[in-house]
Write a protein that holds these residues in place. Structure first.
Motif, PDB file in Angstrom:
ATOM      1  N   VAL A 118      50.577  53.659  27.337  1.00 14.70           N
ATOM      2  CA  VAL A 118      49.357  54.220  27.474  1.00 14.70           C
ATOM      3  C   VAL A 118      48.721  54.279  28.685  1.00 14.70           C
ATOM      4  O   VAL A 118      49.356  53.453  29.638  1.00 14.70           O
ATOM      5  CB  VAL A 118      48.280  53.626  26.449  1.00 14.70           C
ATOM      6  CG1 VAL A 118      48.586  54.137  24.925  1.00 14.70           C
ATOM      7  CG2 VAL A 118      48.530  52.038  26.658  1.00 14.70           C
ATOM      8  N   GLY A 119      47.655  54.840  29.104  1.00 13.00           N
ATOM      9  CA  GLY A 119      46.985  54.682  30.458  1.00 13.00           C
ATOM     10  C   GLY A 119      45.652  53.966  30.522  1.00 13.00           C
ATOM     11  O   GLY A 119      45.085  53.911  29.371  1.00 13.00           O
ATOM     12  N   VAL A 120      45.251  53.657  31.637  1.00 15.78           N
ATOM     13  CA  VAL A 120      43.847  52.726  31.771  1.00 15.78           C
ATOM     14  C   VAL A 120      43.381  53.512  33.008  1.00 15.78           C
ATOM     15  O   VAL A 120      44.237  53.902  33.784  1.00 15.78           O
ATOM     16  CB  VAL A 120      43.926  51.457  31.603  1.00 15.78           C
ATOM     17  CG1 VAL A 120      44.182  51.059  30.467  1.00 15.78           C
ATOM     18  CG2 VAL A 120      44.834  50.896  32.582  1.00 15.78           C
ATOM     19  N   ASP A 121      41.974  53.357  33.463  1.00 14.43           N
ATOM     20  CA  ASP A 121      41.475  53.610  34.674  1.00 14.43           C
ATOM     21  C   ASP A 121      40.491  52.539  34.777  1.00 14.43           C
ATOM     22  O   ASP A 121      39.259  52.340  34.332  1.00 14.43           O
ATOM     23  CB  ASP A 121      40.891  55.084  34.527  1.00 14.43           C
ATOM     24  CG  ASP A 121      40.476  55.426  36.208  1.00 14.43           C
ATOM     25  OD1 ASP A 121      40.534  54.678  36.973  1.00 14.43           O
ATOM     26  OD2 ASP A 121      39.650  56.320  36.231  1.00 14.43           O
ATOM     27  N   CYS A 122      40.884  51.877  35.705  1.00 15.95           N
ATOM     28  CA  CYS A 122      39.900  50.258  35.838  1.00 15.95           C
ATOM     29  C   CYS A 122      39.134  50.311  37.085  1.00 15.95           C
ATOM     30  O   CYS A 122      39.285  51.179  38.049  1.00 15.95           O
ATOM     31  CB  CYS A 122      40.791  49.197  35.901  1.00 15.95           C
ATOM     32  SG  CYS A 122      41.948  49.134  34.491  1.00 15.95           S
ATOM     33  N   SER A 123      38.066  49.866  37.131  1.00 16.62           N
ATOM     34  CA  SER A 123      37.173  49.591  38.291  1.00 16.62           C
ATOM     35  C   SER A 123      37.758  48.999  39.374  1.00 16.62           C
ATOM     36  O   SER A 123      38.821  48.100  39.430  1.00 16.62           O
ATOM     37  CB  SER A 123      36.126  48.880  38.031  1.00 16.62           C
ATOM     38  OG  SER A 123      36.237  47.292  37.817  1.00 16.62           O
ATOM     39  N   ILE A 124      37.657  49.364  40.727  1.00 15.50           N
ATOM     40  CA  ILE A 124      38.079  48.988  41.802  1.00 15.50           C
ATOM     41  C   ILE A 124      37.724  47.635  42.097  1.00 15.50           C
ATOM     42  O   ILE A 124      38.239  46.624  42.517  1.00 15.50           O
ATOM     43  CB  ILE A 124      37.826  49.960  43.007  1.00 15.50           C
ATOM     44  CG1 ILE A 124      38.689  51.180  42.814  1.00 15.50           C
ATOM     45  CG2 ILE A 124      38.181  49.236  44.540  1.00 15.50           C
ATOM     46  CD1 ILE A 124      38.197  52.404  43.781  1.00 15.50           C
ATOM     47  N   ILE A 125      36.293  47.213  41.990  1.00 14.62           N
ATOM     48  CA  ILE A 125      35.876  46.054  42.153  1.00 14.62           C
ATOM     49  C   ILE A 125      35.891  45.259  40.652  1.00 14.62           C
ATOM     50  O   ILE A 125      35.328  45.588  39.784  1.00 14.62           O
ATOM     51  CB  ILE A 125      34.400  45.926  42.844  1.00 14.62           C
ATOM     52  CG1 ILE A 125      34.542  46.618  44.220  1.00 14.62           C
ATOM     53  CG2 ILE A 125      33.820  44.667  42.591  1.00 14.62           C
ATOM     54  CD1 ILE A 125      33.253  46.802  44.836  1.00 14.62           C
ATOM     55  N   MET A 126      36.600  44.114  40.886  1.00 16.39           N
ATOM     56  CA  MET A 126      36.580  43.339  39.524  1.00 16.39           C
ATOM     57  C   MET A 126      35.765  42.017  39.668  1.00 16.39           C
ATOM     58  O   MET A 126      35.664  41.435  40.958  1.00 16.39           O
ATOM     59  CB  MET A 126      38.167  43.186  39.119  1.00 16.39           C
ATOM     60  CG  MET A 126      38.585  44.554  38.945  1.00 16.39           C
ATOM     61  SD  MET A 126      40.571  44.365  38.772  1.00 16.39           S
ATOM     62  CE  MET A 126      40.440  43.762  36.915  1.00 16.39           C
ATOM     63  N   ASN A 127      35.789  41.188  38.670  1.00 13.35           N
ATOM     64  CA  ASN A 127      35.303  39.695  38.853  1.00 13.35           C
ATOM     65  C   ASN A 127      36.335  39.094  39.754  1.00 13.35           C
ATOM     66  O   ASN A 127      37.480  39.160  39.439  1.00 13.35           O
ATOM     67  CB  ASN A 127      35.010  39.174  37.511  1.00 13.35           C
ATOM     68  CG  ASN A 127      34.576  37.623  37.418  1.00 13.35           C
ATOM     69  OD1 ASN A 127      35.026  36.860  38.314  1.00 13.35           O
ATOM     70  ND2 ASN A 127      33.806  37.557  36.496  1.00 13.35           N
ATOM     71  N   PRO A 128      35.794  38.126  40.858  1.00 12.53           N
ATOM     72  CA  PRO A 128      36.545  37.539  41.730  1.00 12.53           C
ATOM     73  C   PRO A 128      37.580  36.763  41.407  1.00 12.53           C
ATOM     74  O   PRO A 128      38.452  36.375  41.705  1.00 12.53           O
ATOM     75  CB  PRO A 128      35.708  36.937  42.647  1.00 12.53           C
ATOM     76  CG  PRO A 128      34.235  37.658  42.733  1.00 12.53           C
ATOM     77  CD  PRO A 128      34.305  38.197  41.130  1.00 12.53           C
ATOM     78  N   LYS A 129      36.977  36.093  40.041  1.00 16.60           N
ATOM     79  CA  LYS A 129      38.058  35.268  39.284  1.00 16.60           C
ATOM     80  C   LYS A 129      39.666  35.798  39.035  1.00 16.60           C
ATOM     81  O   LYS A 129      40.534  35.179  38.866  1.00 16.60           O
ATOM     82  CB  LYS A 129      37.610  34.960  37.891  1.00 16.60           C
ATOM     83  CG  LYS A 129      36.555  33.858  38.045  1.00 16.60           C
ATOM     84  CD  LYS A 129      36.871  32.740  37.021  1.00 16.60           C
ATOM     85  CE  LYS A 129      36.062  31.591  37.321  1.00 16.60           C
ATOM     86  NZ  LYS A 129      36.633  30.236  37.555  1.00 16.60           N
ATOM     87  N   VAL A 130      39.557  37.202  38.751  1.00 16.96           N
ATOM     88  CA  VAL A 130      40.659  37.956  38.537  1.00 16.96           C
ATOM     89  C   VAL A 130      41.748  37.568  39.814  1.00 16.96           C
ATOM     90  O   VAL A 130      42.909  37.301  39.762  1.00 16.96           O
ATOM     91  CB  VAL A 130      40.618  39.422  38.811  1.00 16.96           C
ATOM     92  CG1 VAL A 130      41.879  40.475  38.673  1.00 16.96           C
ATOM     93  CG2 VAL A 130      39.908  39.983  37.244  1.00 16.96           C
ATOM     94  N   TRP A 131      41.200  37.538  41.013  1.00 13.30           N
ATOM     95  CA  TRP A 131      41.893  37.416  42.377  1.00 13.30           C
ATOM     96  C   TRP A 131      42.379  35.872  42.326  1.00 13.30           C
ATOM     97  O   TRP A 131      43.181  35.608  43.086  1.00 13.30           O
ATOM     98  CB  TRP A 131      41.248  37.847  43.515  1.00 13.30           C
ATOM     99  CG  TRP A 131      40.764  39.340  43.191  1.00 13.30           C
ATOM    100  CD1 TRP A 131      39.712  39.839  43.014  1.00 13.30           C
ATOM    101  CD2 TRP A 131      41.904  40.575  42.663  1.00 13.30           C
ATOM    102  NE1 TRP A 131      39.766  41.314  42.597  1.00 13.30           N
ATOM    103  CE2 TRP A 131      40.798  41.844  42.582  1.00 13.30           C
ATOM    104  CE3 TRP A 131      43.245  40.621  42.950  1.00 13.30           C
ATOM    105  CZ2 TRP A 131      41.645  42.819  42.223  1.00 13.30           C
ATOM    106  CZ3 TRP A 131      43.664  41.762  42.388  1.00 13.30           C
ATOM    107  CH2 TRP A 131      42.878  42.947  42.152  1.00 13.30           C
ATOM    108  N   GLU A 132      41.487  35.170  41.806  1.00 10.63           N
ATOM    109  CA  GLU A 132      41.988  33.668  41.900  1.00 10.63           C
ATOM    110  C   GLU A 132      43.217  33.446  40.942  1.00 10.63           C
ATOM    111  O   GLU A 132      44.241  33.227  41.303  1.00 10.63           O
ATOM    112  CB  GLU A 132      40.743  32.910  41.352  1.00 10.63           C
ATOM    113  CG  GLU A 132      40.477  31.661  42.147  1.00 10.63           C
ATOM    114  CD  GLU A 132      39.098  31.140  41.361  1.00 10.63           C
ATOM    115  OE1 GLU A 132      39.415  29.968  40.909  1.00 10.63           O
ATOM    116  OE2 GLU A 132      38.057  31.680  41.535  1.00 10.63           O
TER     117      GLU A 132
END
Ligand code: ATP
Length: 560
Positions: free
Chosen positions: A65-79
């Motif tokens: 299946v596919g998704v199309d997510c936002s370019i800016i995410m909660n900074p916790k994601v990158w932590e």
């Protein structure tokens, strides 16, 4: 491919600009390093690549299946993903000319005497040289006459001069050379070497700083306040949006492990040294799959995706002799990865990564579970039900609530899926298809005289224009018939082009450069028997078919 790789790149870059495949971003303001725009033909090519990927990876399969997510995410994601702490490249600067390099991808020059090359030398001013370093405007470099200096003199101009007096020494189209009027020496660029203490700047020969870590994520602020609490990042990969949505997808679609989530989208990396045309850009698109499977099946799925992705490129025309699968050595693997292979393509500037396929184990889901506090485990309902049914069939006593809780948490039923990640770049794929398509051959003109031509031999599925329609002459009702065929093709959803300007041979050449696989010509005979000629771009064979049959004819050829 042309014999000389620099020459081929020059020609390709020139064609891409001339024909509207790729432009420098904000070119009217002098451009911006590491950013590119796609023109009318380029955007169609790129879209066709993405469509082919989406079609083959998502639409044709039951387990994707596919998704199309936002370019800016909660900074916790990158932590959680480790990007905040570890998405760094080593950076070194030249203390002399201030040029900046990636310390793990350093270019060195080796000098070797070249026999049988005339010692004729050209030089370019340094501003053009700097542009050349980014491989962007090489064709525009101003070549000044052989200054007739000795090797030493030339090298000293090269190293110490300033402004327009500083020269690069180049035998046009064939690499970097120095000559003393008698012998010629080639400076061979040895690319992607780790920088060692004592190495000198490859541009000016100056001293270098020590390597410093540089985080490649672009920072921005969300909201009106520009303080640390508002810092956010442009995503450096699309993958994390998939992981962050793994539970949402499971809960909202009926999909079951093993399954994959696919995404195509922009990613941003503040690359220290963007180069090789679009190959290393600061803004680019990725097409990524995260395929979730039972840990025991991860090796099998890794092999499956590694081979499937390799074959996808071959199927769309990248010759397997130019593609290679390079398994990572143990010491090259990320600490969490069990296996990884790069699909590499022989670009004119060297063999480089097109796509990576990795077995990332349960690292990402476990990290997101840890940082978000959300349970990322998967419960296999079907396996549990089969287990209960089997017990019943065997006449075993019904399980107590406690027994059920204990047994159902066993790893056959409840586990954190392992992930196979095939991660490719749309722009790198586009560049590879452009390099592969570029062909110079001979074709007869209207008078049957052989002329050299440049033709982009794209796979028909990827070609920006599928069919071009020409009236042989602009009279006798031919334009009207041609226009009808053109409109019918457009209506049928085929990317079509109408051209009535200039000699028909020239119109063929223009379409050859655009990579159009079929050219339909309406001529005198059409007016008598309603047939047209269809010229095949590669074989140059001409078929005569009914004018009404153009759309089905092209459609059939495209699908074969
Ligand atoms: P490299 O070693 O070349 O920097 P990478 O191993 O960091 O690449 P990944 O993080 O695995 O690349 O990204 C997956 C894919 O995204 C790459 O195979 C490539 O096709 C694409 N990609 C990554 N960085 C860039 C870039 N700067 N410009 C264009 N495409 C890129």
């Amino acid at each position: 491919m042309a014999e000389n790789s620099n020459e081929l790149m020059d020609k390709l870059v020139a064609l891409c600009k001339r024909r509207g495949f790729i432009f420098q971003s904000s070119e009217i303001y002098g451009g911006i390093n590491g950013f590119w725009d796609y023109g009318p033909l380029g955007v169609e090519l790129k879209r066709n690549i993405k469509d082919a990927w989406w079609e083959d990876i998502v639409r044709k399969r039951d387990d994707m299946v596919g998704v199309d997510c936002s370019i800016i995410m909660n900074p916790k994601v990158w932590e959680a993903s480790g990007h905040l702490a570890g998405f760094t490249d080593p950076m070194v600067d030249c203390k002399g000319c201030k040029a900046r390099f990636r310390g793990d991808q350093f270019d060195l020059y080796e000098t070797s005497k070249v026999p049988n090359i005339p010692a004729q030398v050209f030089a370019t001013p340094v501003d053009a040289f700097n542009a050349f370093r980014d491989e962007q405007v090489r064709l525009d470099t101003r070549i000044i006459a052989n200054p007739g200096m000795t090797t030493e003199e030339l090298q000293s101009v090269y190293r110490r001069g300033t402004g327009r007096n500083r020269a690069r020494i180049v035998l046009r189209g064939a690499g970097i050379f120095v000559a003393d009027g008698k012998d010629c020496y080639q400076l061979t660029r040895i690319v992607n070497q780790p920088c060692k203490p004592g190495d000198k700047c490859p541009i000016c020969g100056g001293d270098l700083t020590e390597a410093r870590k540089f985080n490649m994520m672009f920072k921005t602020f969300v909201g009106a306040m520009e303080d640390s609490s508002a810092v956010a990042y442009l995503r450096p990969e699309t993958a994390q949006g998939i992981f962050a949505n793994y539970k949402n997808v499971l809960d909202t679609s009926r999909i079951k492990v093993p399954f994959g989530i696919a995404q195509i989208g922009k990613a941003f990396r503040n690359e220290i040294n963007p180069r090789n045309y679009t190959f290393r850009s600061r803004e680019f698109e990725q097409m990524e799959i995260e395929f979730f499977c039972h840990p025991n099946e991860a090796d099998k799925w890794y092999e499956y995706w590694r081979d499937a992705r390799f074959n996808w490129y071959v199927g769309l025309g990248l010759r397997s002799s130019r593609l290679r699968l390079r398994p990572h050595e143990k010491d090259e693997l990320a600490f969490y990865a069990r296996s990884c292979a790069d699909i590499e393509y022989e670009f004119p500037f060297g063999i480089s990564e097109l796509e990576g396929v990795a077995n990332r184990t349960d690292y990402d889901l476990t990290q997101h579970q840890k940082f978000s506090g959300k349970d990322m485990a998967y419960f296999d309902d079907d396996a549990w039900q089969t287990f209960l049914d089997q017990r019943k069939a065997e006449g075993k006593p019904e399980l107590t609530k406690e027994e059920k809780t204990t047994l159902s948490s066993g790893s056959s039923f409840r586990y954190t899926p392992h992930v196979i990640e095939p991660s490719g770049g749309v722009d790198r794929a586009t560049l590879a298809f452009l390099c592969e398509a570029y062909t110079e051959d001979q074709a007869p003109d209207e008078k049957g005289v052989m002329q050299s031509r440049t033709v982009m031999k794209f796979h028909p599925r990827l070609a920006p224009i599928k069919v071009a329609v020409f009236p042989l002459v602009k009279k006798e009702g031919m334009p009207e018939v041609a226009d009808r065929i053109y409109r019918a093709a457009k209506k049928a959803g085929l990317a079509a082009f109408y051209d009535e300007k200039g000699a028909v041979g020239r119109r063929y050449r223009r379409q050859d450069e655009a990579g159009t696989p079929f050219c339909v010509t309406v001529d005198g005979q059409t007016l008598q028997d309603q047939t047209v000629t269809v010229r095949d771009r590669d074989s140059l064979k001409q078929d005569r078919i009914a004018a009404d049959n153009v759309v089905p004819y092209v459609r059939e050829k495209l699908s074969s």
